[in-house]
Design an enzyme around this catalytic site. Structure first.
Site, short mmCIF file in Angstrom:
data_model
loop_
_atom_site.label_atom_id
_atom_site.label_comp_id
_atom_site.label_asym_id
_atom_site.label_seq_id
_atom_site.Cartn_x
_atom_site.Cartn_y
_atom_site.Cartn_z
N GLU A 48 25.15 -5.40 20.78
CA GLU A 48 25.73 -4.34 19.96
C GLU A 48 25.95 -3.10 20.79
OE1 GLU A 48 23.82 -4.90 15.49
OE2 GLU A 48 23.39 -3.10 16.64
N ARG B 251 13.65 -9.47 1.81
CA ARG B 251 12.23 -9.52 1.45
C ARG B 251 11.75 -8.11 1.21
NH1 ARG B 251 10.58 -6.84 5.94
NH2 ARG B 251 11.72 -7.34 7.83
#
Lengths: 163, 503, 503, 163
Positions: free
Chosen positions: B204, B296
């Site tokens: 990235e 989560r």
């Protein structure tokens, strides 16, 4: 009673006088402190130093006290490092790197006999799910590196020496 | 007290998060079932559970990462649902698939969504398709060193190398120049392999002066998705979050709303359900880019709970049980400010080396308004070497950010965890720092802080010496007493020996 | 971090409330100064203070009630202000007068107001004048037994005998018939004399099926008065509050607003300043009557803090320093529901006999959303006989009353205070009771509950026997080991003796 | 190993077998329990009874165990009350009232030699700032009341007897 304690290789001389059951007068360097002392248990001490309150945990063994206070620990030696080394006080010409925790060797980045720079990564040790680069504390020749990747090491084990 | 669809929930985790889920279960009238490795036989999550079953050897792969063992226990004890916590199997699509097959409710999204979001490359592709802004970089994992160099030069240095299955700051490296590319790739691959069993890595663009800000969302089975505001997570050390807060002192209301809406859209685009977090990197001009979505509970979820009053673990369990969301977007009204410090078993004076071992003395802060301590330890517990170093999460709330900070400092000053080293002194440094107090920081804050001299604790040396001095005095006196007692015993024995000689 | 008008505050109290005030001071950057009696040398409030000074002997009159000693310490350590907590000198107009004379800011109202509100008869007269509804009864203290009988028959049985200087449930007796009048008066006079050093007593009509509900107010130096909603305090045992909650499940919004407005008017009528509480008795038809005004912090103040987010101790200190109120009436927006259990050192299985002594094992509940524990104890602390039996206040918050109750039950189930007896099991009984859960109770609840059989704890007997059995087994084994060791030592000595005999 | 413990004057016989280091099989009345036992320290025990978790603190002395569990305490005698009394097992014909806490006598409401009813208040004891009426446990004649108002009394002291 006069005692000496060493912290960071500096000697601190204390003159202690018990004035009452729980009151001490202590001379340290140029200052005199008036302490009220309450033992909560064997190792938990409540100190009142001229009105100011301090909570300390003091864990002792034959050679040192570890004082826990305000989230930190202070290791105070009962004898100086030179006394511990038998009074020789020789200048350390080599530098041993030991583990401060148990872990697993993940990778060896430098071979025995090679020259290393100060701060150069020598090996990678994994503990508590983190990989830590163990670096050379000085420039020199790497010796006594006896591990291979995958080895488990305990606390206080010699990882390598830089001579 | 109506009965809830689940009677029993198995918690496939350990430490503070297992404790957190156990508490939520108890408050819902659900029987919490713990599992534990050999190293955790006496762990707090075992002690607070209602039922507990052994997993065997301590290594994660033989215990908390072992899907077969965990599912066998769930079936044996007849748990209707499984809560994965965070870490370990929380984002493992295999576990979710097995649960789906066995008819055990997985407290989380479907295996399909876990799989997409688990691979950073797949999630970036999915978000790109949904029209969500993503950080410039490769969409596919890097093939080889050749592509590595090609892409890096195309994107422009500095770049980030990231494990495709990474998370929690593991498997991540900043590369500033070409010469570091290949060694960095090796390191990331090795860490990724050992942490996630997947060595694929992508690249990235590195955003300068970045902020790491995430949006908490809740999504139910009926397609309803709401967001619960942001968490500012820019206080990081080596890509690991250290301290989180909400609201972010950096964001403005306009950007906050936009990010919330984008996060909701991101969740909707994959038919998400469960609590979840959409992470963004925000540049200095408040442009934001999707980084990843965590399917989560987050370690830092409590700060959102503190300002919204909404119990996220209970929401997760309700969603998994098929209940509709508790509230609408309009009913979410954050109040005040909240911070969380992750207290680690690490030595801040020794390069944050892990510090497992026995907790010989523990006095957690408590009491007063706005202090919460989510912990997985107790006095006498031996912090195992095998698992991550998080001991407890200290959370503060205040009507204002200033009040939350001052409260946190008060609580830290009371917190005594002795026997091992902890990061408590480090948090005092952060919170006392004028830049932090002003809210003027980005992800470089900790690295800059570590360059400054730490003057804290120096003034305590003198008191420590006095304490040790008094201890020496008292020890000597009791030793003298003991020798005197020994002497008198010896005398007594001598005398009785004398007697016996006469007969 | 601006500096606050006070640099140092002396806290003229002990136990959990001293700890509570110390924490507020620390969060405001004020140096908290503790005072302590001999029995409290190692008390938690001393350990958490920044400075601490001894008061001497343990009896209250020689320590926490001794105005001269306390003021001398305040002057010596240069405290600018004094916080009285609750109980002890908190409502003693002499202390306030002395503070006013010495130029020490008393964190409370003026001595004039303390004096009016301290005498229940004077406060009833003042409220009557201000047009506040009061409970029918005598305005002046009872002169003698003749007036006692006359007034009781005039008002009609049952009546309450109340110490004029009473408070905290002390100096209070319900009299159902004429024959009990004289012995009750003696008992109340004796308790009043020993607790408040004032044996005057007055009489009130006893309201049937009553609720005890109070309104929290805040009033500054500028005549601004706001209320922070009510606290339902009807769960009482022998006129002592046991459990408090907000909002009251009994009140409707209309009555709540009216009571708030009346409370504000009551405070304004005496030019009140400080945090304060106006107590009402509310009959079954929701008619309410002024009972008394407490010119100090209440034991149960935390439940109001939990729903409003406003730190009442900080507000008190700010008001005393001459600052205007933090917020307006409109900005007070209570959220959710909160309960408080007063955990006492008393044996609920033995008629609530006091149970002072050493706390050999302490595991307070912590963590999760909405749990707070305001405590004055620690493991190893010896709970003194000399002071009141309050060990800690366990407080829960929930989005709904049901959530707050279930959270409290969860926290109680985790709370371990061992070595002394506590009222923890009693609170489990209260909270599990269907009438309490429905919110259907008045001040008779506890008396009715005590008539029911307590079946809790019976099922634990078997496990306790198993635990003791295993302990016996292990103890025996280690004794055997020790005897074996002794035996071998004996052998060794025998042998070495043998040696020495040879020489 | 077979042992007996007494709780509330009832005898409980246990048959203990250690299966492994931390596993016991215990027979109690008609039931057999399989226990996993972890000692957190000398007196803190984590019991796993067929999967169910129980935390117990067991403080022992030569005559009894005090088990703290779920907020309550259970006193388990190692010998029965009749054994403690030397095996006589005589029916108690009088009733002693002892203090369960230290305190100060505030008032005496009934005189020695007087008849008292069950539940009748005999004296008032103050402790922890509360006045407690000490009542007669049965009807009878009040004897052995040796205190006067103002006296301080310790724990376990005989206050009076009802014969």
């Amino acid at each position: 009673m006069n005692i000496s304690l060493w912290f960071d290789n500096e000697e601190f001389r204390l003159g202690l006088n018990r004035m009452e059951e729980n009151k001490f007068q202590v001379k340290l360097k140029d200052r005199t402190f008036n302490l009220s002392v309450e033992f909560v248990n064997d190792h938990e001490i409540l100190l009142n130093v001229d009105g100011r309150i301090h909570n300390a945990i003091v864990c002792s063994n034959t050679t040192s006290h570890t004082v826990f206070m305000n989230g930190r620990s202070f290791k105070l030696e009962k004898k100086s490092a030179s006394q511990i080394l038998g009074g020789i006080g020789e200048k350390q010409v080599r530098k041993d790197v030991k583990t401060s925790m148990p872990g697993r060797i993940v990778d060896i980045l430098t071979r025995e006999g090679e020259n290393v720079e100060e701060g150069q990564a020598v090996l990678i040790l994994e503990a508590m799910k983190m990989q830590n680069e163990i670096k050379s504390p000085r420039a020199g020749i790497l010796t006594h590196l006896k591990f291979k990747p995958g080895d488990l090491v305990d606390t206080g084990v010699l990882l390598f020496t830089v001579e | 007290m109506e009965t809830f669809p689940f009677k029993k929930v198995l918690i496939a985790n350990r430490g503070e998060i297992a404790v957190r889920v156990i508490r939520a279960c108890r408050e819902m009238g659900i029987i919490p079932v713990a599992v534990f490795s050999d190293a955790d036989k006496k762990a707090l999550h075992v002690r607070l559970a209602e039922e507990a079953y052994p997993l065997g050897a301590s290594s994660p792969s033989e215990s908390y990462l072992n899907i077969e063992k965990i599912l066998n226990i769930a079936k044996k004890c007849r748990a209707e649902a499984l809560h994965p916590g965070y870490g370990f199997l929380a984002e493992n699509p295999e576990l979710v698939k097995h649960c789906e097959k066995e008819g055990i409710h997985f407290i989380g999204p479907s295996s399909r969504v876990v799989k997409i979001m688990g691979k950073k490359t797949a999630s970036r592709a999915a978000m790109l398709n949904a029209g969500i802004p993503i950080v410039p970089g490769t969409i596919e994992p890097l093939l080889d060193e050749k592509e590595l160099v090609y892409q890096a030069e195309k994107i422009g240095f500095p770049v980030l190398l990231k494990a495709t299955s990474g998370g929690g700051g593991k498997g991540l490296r900043l590369v500033n120049r070409k010469s570091e590319l290949i060694s960095s790739l090796k390191l990331v691959r090795s860490e990724a392999m050992s942490s996630f069993n997947d060595e694929s890595v992508y690249m990235e663009k590195y955003i300068e002066e970045p902020h790491h800000i995430e949006i908490q969302i809740l999504a139910d089975h009926f397609g309803r998705v709401i967001h619960l505001g942001e968490r500012e997570c820019s206080i990081q050390r080596r890509y690991q979050k250290v301290l989180e807060e909400t609201p972010s002192p950096f964001l403005d209301e306009d950007t906050r709303q936009k990010m919330g809406q984008i996060a909701v859209r991101a969740a909707q685009s994959v038919e998400y359900r469960n609590a979840g977090t959409v992470e963004f990197v925000v540049d200095k001009n408040k442009n934001f880019y999707f980084l990843e979505m965590n399917t989560r509970l987050q370690v830092e979820h409590p700060v959102t709970e503190m300002v919204t009053g909404i119990d996220l673990v209970k929401c997760q369990i309700e969603i998994a049980a098929g209940l509709p969301l508790r509230c609408s977007q309009e009913e979410v009204r954050p109040r005040g400010s909240s911070l969380q410090c992750r207290i680690h078993a690490e030595d801040p004076d020794l390069d944050f080396m892990p510090s497992p071992g026995e907790i010989i003395h523990l006095r957690p802060p408590s009491g007063g308004l706005g202090i919460r301590n989510d912990t997985g330890i107790y006095e006498g517990f031996i912090v195992p070497l095998e698992y991550d170093p998080l001991l407890s999460k200290l959370i503060s709330w205040g009507e204002t950010r200033e009040e939350a900070i001052l409260r946190m400092l008060r609580a830290l000053s009371e917190y005594q965890i002795y026997g091992i080293k902890t990061t408590i002194p480090f948090f005092k440094r952060i919170l006392h720092h004028p830049k932090f107090f002003k809210g003027d920081y980005n992800t470089h804050f900790i690295a800059d802080l570590e360059k400054e001299m730490d003057m804290n604790g120096k003034q305590d040396t003198q008191i420590a010496i006095l304490a040790a001095g008094v201890k020496t005095y008292v020890d000597n006196r009791s030793e003298m007493k003991q020798s005197r007692r020994k002497l008198s015993q010896w005398k007594l024995r001598g005398r009785s020996d004398g007697f016996s000689n006469r007969f």
